[in-house]
Design an enzyme around this catalytic site. Structure first.
Site, PDB file in Angstrom:
ATOM      1  CG  HIS A  63     -23.513   9.500  -0.696  1.00  0.00           C
ATOM      2  ND1 HIS A  63     -24.002   9.216  -1.951  1.00  0.00           N
ATOM      3  CD2 HIS A  63     -22.845   8.373  -0.297  1.00  0.00           C
ATOM      4  CE1 HIS A  63     -23.668   7.979  -2.284  1.00  0.00           C
ATOM      5  NE2 HIS A  63     -22.958   7.453  -1.311  1.00  0.00           N
ATOM      6  CG  HIS A  65     -20.241   6.355   1.158  1.00  0.00           C
ATOM      7  ND1 HIS A  65     -21.412   5.639   1.230  1.00  0.00           N
ATOM      8  CD2 HIS A  65     -19.770   6.421   2.440  1.00  0.00           C
ATOM      9  CE1 HIS A  65     -21.656   5.293   2.484  1.00  0.00           C
ATOM     10  NE2 HIS A  65     -20.676   5.750   3.233  1.00  0.00           N
ATOM     11  CG  ASP A  67     -19.089   4.385  -4.042  1.00  0.00           C
ATOM     12  OD1 ASP A  67     -19.162   5.065  -3.006  1.00  0.00           O
ATOM     13  OD2 ASP A  67     -20.016   3.658  -4.443  1.00  0.00           O
ATOM     14  CG  HIS A  68     -21.241   8.164  -4.782  1.00  0.00           C
ATOM     15  ND1 HIS A  68     -22.380   8.229  -5.557  1.00  0.00           N
ATOM     16  CD2 HIS A  68     -21.236   6.920  -4.230  1.00  0.00           C
ATOM     17  CE1 HIS A  68     -23.033   7.073  -5.472  1.00  0.00           C
ATOM     18  NE2 HIS A  68     -22.355   6.271  -4.669  1.00  0.00           N
ATOM     19  CG  HIS A 140     -26.532   5.792   1.802  1.00  0.00           C
ATOM     20  ND1 HIS A 140     -26.676   4.437   1.609  1.00  0.00           N
ATOM     21  CD2 HIS A 140     -25.243   6.094   1.444  1.00  0.00           C
ATOM     22  CE1 HIS A 140     -25.534   3.943   1.147  1.00  0.00           C
ATOM     23  NE2 HIS A 140     -24.650   4.920   1.045  1.00  0.00           N
ATOM     24  CG  ASP A 211     -25.287   5.033  -2.959  1.00  0.00           C
ATOM     25  OD1 ASP A 211     -25.536   5.202  -4.162  1.00  0.00           O
ATOM     26  OD2 ASP A 211     -24.195   4.623  -2.534  1.00  0.00           O
ATOM     27  CG  HIS A 269     -24.820   2.547  -6.923  1.00  0.00           C
ATOM     28  ND1 HIS A 269     -24.934   1.728  -5.835  1.00  0.00           N
ATOM     29  CD2 HIS A 269     -23.802   3.399  -6.627  1.00  0.00           C
ATOM     30  CE1 HIS A 269     -24.050   2.064  -4.917  1.00  0.00           C
ATOM     31  NE2 HIS A 269     -23.339   3.089  -5.384  1.00  0.00           N
TER      32      HIS A 269
END
Length: 315
Positions: A63, A65, A67-68, A140, A211, A269
């Protein structure tokens, strides 16, 4: 096959856990590795491993976000400087291609290799003679996917002594039998590959979930998997927070593995709120219901060999 975790933290990086990224090392199977998610500073993490960016074949993003994905521009650029010339395929949700292309354009970053973008929807996203990768949407707060990697059945081992006893000479004919082809000897006799090879062996199944809250698609992707990589952002005591933020607890992950009939569970995670003793307690809780589970840390590597999973040491 090995799985190496480059970042196992949630949200922001901490002193002990970088943001999300893991490598599936298929060096024996394909001579390459695949990357799943690419949080900030992933290329810095790679510097502490034996991974070579020029060997990177595919990137799968769960996805969008930060942090990914925030590690992607730097890694893509460095791959050029480090001898990467082969095609790189990047899989991810809608919008990923636009974000990468605009970032590279605005920063005037020029790559020495082509990129193929595959916009992920539910279903098979990649298949060749050796592997098939299937994606399903998870639950998510933004569109997010999980991936199921299935290695196709492996050819059985050639029984060389048996083949020779049937009159097969050493040389190319043995190779044809090994590759599944029947052969005809000089005297006209036919030797079938199935008569001189062991039965095919099942390949491995690895499920990597982004997530997500606990959901049915996580179970479907994990069905009978040899390895399930599942987020564990929260623990059982903070399950209300997990639901609010679209995440899972350690026990959510364990229950998914149980329902799916999975063999092994790797938890990643993790929120920075947890101290070492908290993490130990989280794993003990999981072990009460699912024995073959690990909570992973940055740089840890796990090897799948002879149908068993174990921590991998290069020493």
């Amino acid at each position: 096959m090995q799985i190496q975790f480059l970042g196992t933290g949630a949200g922001m990086p901490s002193k002990t856990r970088n943001t999300s990224a893991l490598a599936v090392k298929l060096l024996e199977e394909r001579g390459t590795f695949w990357l799943f998610d690419c949080g900030e500073a992933t290329q810095h993490q790679i510097l502490h491993t034996t991974l070579k960016p020029r060997k990177l074949e595919k990137i799968f993003i769960t996805h969008l976000h930060g942090d990914h994905i925030f590690g992607l521009p730097g890694l893509l650029s460095s791959r050029s400087f480090q001898g990467g010339e082969e095609l790189l395929t990047i899989y991810g949700p809608a919008g990923l291609k636009t974000w990468i292309e605009q970032t590279l354009q605005l920063s005037q970053t020029h790559l020495n290799y082509p990129i193929e973008f595959v916009e992920v929807t539910e279903g098979v996203v990649f298949e060749d003679d050796g592997f098939v990768v299937t994606a399903k949407p998870l639950q998510h707060v933004v569109p997010c996917f999980g991936y199921r990697i299935e290695q196709k059945p492996l050819r059985g081992t050639l029984q060389i002594e048996k083949a020779i006893a049937l009159g097969v000479p050493k040389g190319p004919l043995l190779g044809q039998l090994k590759n599944g082809s029947d052969i005809t000897l000089e005297d006209g006799r036919i030797v079938k590959s199935s008569d001189v090879t062991d039965p095919p062996k099942d390949g491995f199944i690895v499920t990597i979930l982004g997530d997500t809250r606990s959901c049915e698609n996580a179970v479907l992707l994990s069905e009978n998997a040899d390895i399930v990589v599942h987020e564990s952002t929260f623990d059982h005591a903070t399950e209300a927070l997990a639901a609010n933020y679209g995440h899972s607890t350690n026990m959510d992950a364990a229950n998914i593995a149980i329902k799916a009939g999975a063999k092994n569970l790797l938890l990643n995670h993790l929120s920075a709120r947890f101290f070492p003793q908290d993490i130990k307690n989280m794993l003990e809780e999981v072990h009460e219901v699912f024995e073959n589970a690990y909570i992973v840390a940055d740089f840890e590597e796990y090897e799948w060999q002879q149908e068993k999973l174990a921590p991998f040491s290069q020493q």
